[in-house]
Design a protein around this motif. Structure first.
Motif, short mmCIF file in Angstrom:
data_model
loop_
_atom_site.label_atom_id
_atom_site.label_comp_id
_atom_site.label_asym_id
_atom_site.label_seq_id
_atom_site.Cartn_x
_atom_site.Cartn_y
_atom_site.Cartn_z
N VAL A 24 0.85 -1.20 0.00
CA VAL A 24 0.00 0.00 0.00
C VAL A 24 0.89 1.25 0.00
O VAL A 24 0.74 2.14 -0.85
N GLY A 39 2.71 1.61 -3.27
CA GLY A 39 1.85 2.05 -4.36
C GLY A 39 1.46 3.52 -4.25
O GLY A 39 1.20 4.19 -5.25
N LEU A 40 1.38 4.01 -3.01
CA LEU A 40 0.96 5.41 -2.81
C LEU A 40 2.12 6.39 -2.95
O LEU A 40 1.90 7.58 -3.21
N ARG A 98 -2.52 -3.76 -3.65
CA ARG A 98 -2.57 -3.07 -4.95
C ARG A 98 -3.99 -2.60 -5.25
O ARG A 98 -4.20 -1.52 -5.82
N VAL A 148 -4.70 0.58 -3.46
CA VAL A 148 -4.08 1.70 -4.18
C VAL A 148 -4.86 2.02 -5.46
O VAL A 148 -5.14 3.18 -5.75
#
Ligand code: 8YV
Length: 322
Positions: free
Chosen positions: A16, A19-20, A292, A295
């Motif tokens: 997370v 992805g951010l 994922r 995100v």
């Protein structure tokens, strides 16, 4: 342009944060010395929440008045008051689909462990007792069993598919009958009476609290095996301990508990219970896929105004904003 500020109340899978990174600013609330001070100072700038198990209710949302979306990690979201979010115009998303096979595999593994006493047999070997005597024959077999699935959703169907391959017959109970070939029973008691494995896959929350009670366990009967990979709240744990102690049912395989990580002491004492620490979806690939999807929901919301996997309570909201 400032990056959208995402509040993370508790630690989450690394995928997370990875992805951010870049597109979002992340406020890690659990790392703050005083989370209340941080919320008072920056709460007004928060536009999204990314969360795992932290309870999120209306009062929490009121502290982040500009929030638009709560992206939850996991398919079950009973810790989030999705109705309170909808009232405030806040979309909630979860992570369905990407964990179905993993949880179904765990369910079948737990069923095998429970019926064939595999953890007990392994303990027998490790404790050196094999030299003294073979492990006793198990009373239970999976052969010829009938599985009742409480909650035939996506995970339930993946379990049904696997059970069928094992030669186990399948029936189910949902609030509404589905267009499937499995036999339908209109109540949990009737399903339990027609089954000797009761597989719980139904969502948690107030509507399903203690749906599996003393009466259902009685109906499951002395050869019955209870397996729960959903939420501990669905089962009346006191009634379950009683049923296991008295032989009202044969055994139970549990991945979830009413007060995690606390486990009812009665369960810990019982030999006819196999207990796992909520590992249903707990593999690196599946947890990464769940991260994922968290995100993807945030990216899609801020780029296109559409979440990928909104929960049912947010459906109207999503329709209105599009
Ligand atoms: C995870 C779960 O344990 O998806 C769910 O509802 O219970 C599990 O996959 C949980 O989401 C971890 O936070």
């Amino acid at each position: 342009m400032p990056r959208p500020l995402v509040l993370m109340p508790g630690p989450m899978n690394r995928s997370v944060a990875d992805g951010l990174a870049g597109g979002f600013e992340v406020l890690r609330l659990w790392e703050a010395d005083d989370p209340d001070v941080v919320l008072a100072e920056r709460g007004k700038d928060v536009v999204a929440v990314a969360t795992g198990g932290t309870p999120i209710d209306g009062a929490f949302l009121d502290r982040v008045p500009a929030v638009q979306i709560v992206a939850s990690f996991g398919v079950g979201y009973d810790q989030i008051d999705a109705a309170a979010a909808a009232e405030r115009g806040v979309v909630v998303t979860n992570t369905p689909g990407v964990l179905d096979d993993e949880v179904a595999d765990t369910a079948l593994g737990l069923l095998l462990m429970t019926a064939r006493e595999l953890p007990q047999a392994e303990r027998h070997l490790r404790d050196g007792h094999w030299h003294e005597r073979p492990y006793p024959l198990t009373k239970a077999t999976l052969t010829g069993r009938r599985m009742g699935i409480l909650g035939l959703g996506r995970i339930g169907e993946a379990i049904a598919h696997r059970a069928t391959a094992f030669g186990i017959s399948v029936a189910y109970h949902n609030r509404h009958r589905k267009d499937v070939d499995y036999d339908y029973y209109p109540t949990p008691v009737e399903l339990a009476a027609a089954s000797d494995i009761l597989m719980i896959v139904i969502p948690g929350g107030d509507e399903t609290r203690h749906l599996v009670n003393a009466e259902v366990l009685q109906a499951l009967g002395p050869d019955g095996i209870l397996v729960n990979v959903a939420r501990g709240s669905v089962v009346d744990e006191h009634a379950l301990v009683e049923a296991l102690r008295s032989g009202t049912i044969q055994s139970a395989g549990l991945d979830v508990f009413e007060h995690e990580p606390e486990v009812h002491p009665g369960l810990l004492e019982l030999d006819n219970a196999v207990l796992l620490p909520h590992v249903g979806s707990a593999t690196v690939p599946t947890r990464d896929a769940m991260g994922r999807l968290v995100v993807d929901n945030l990216v899609s919301w801020f780029e296109h105004g559409t979440p990928v996997t909104p929960v049912q309570e947010s459906a109207d909201l999503v329709r209105r904003t599009n």
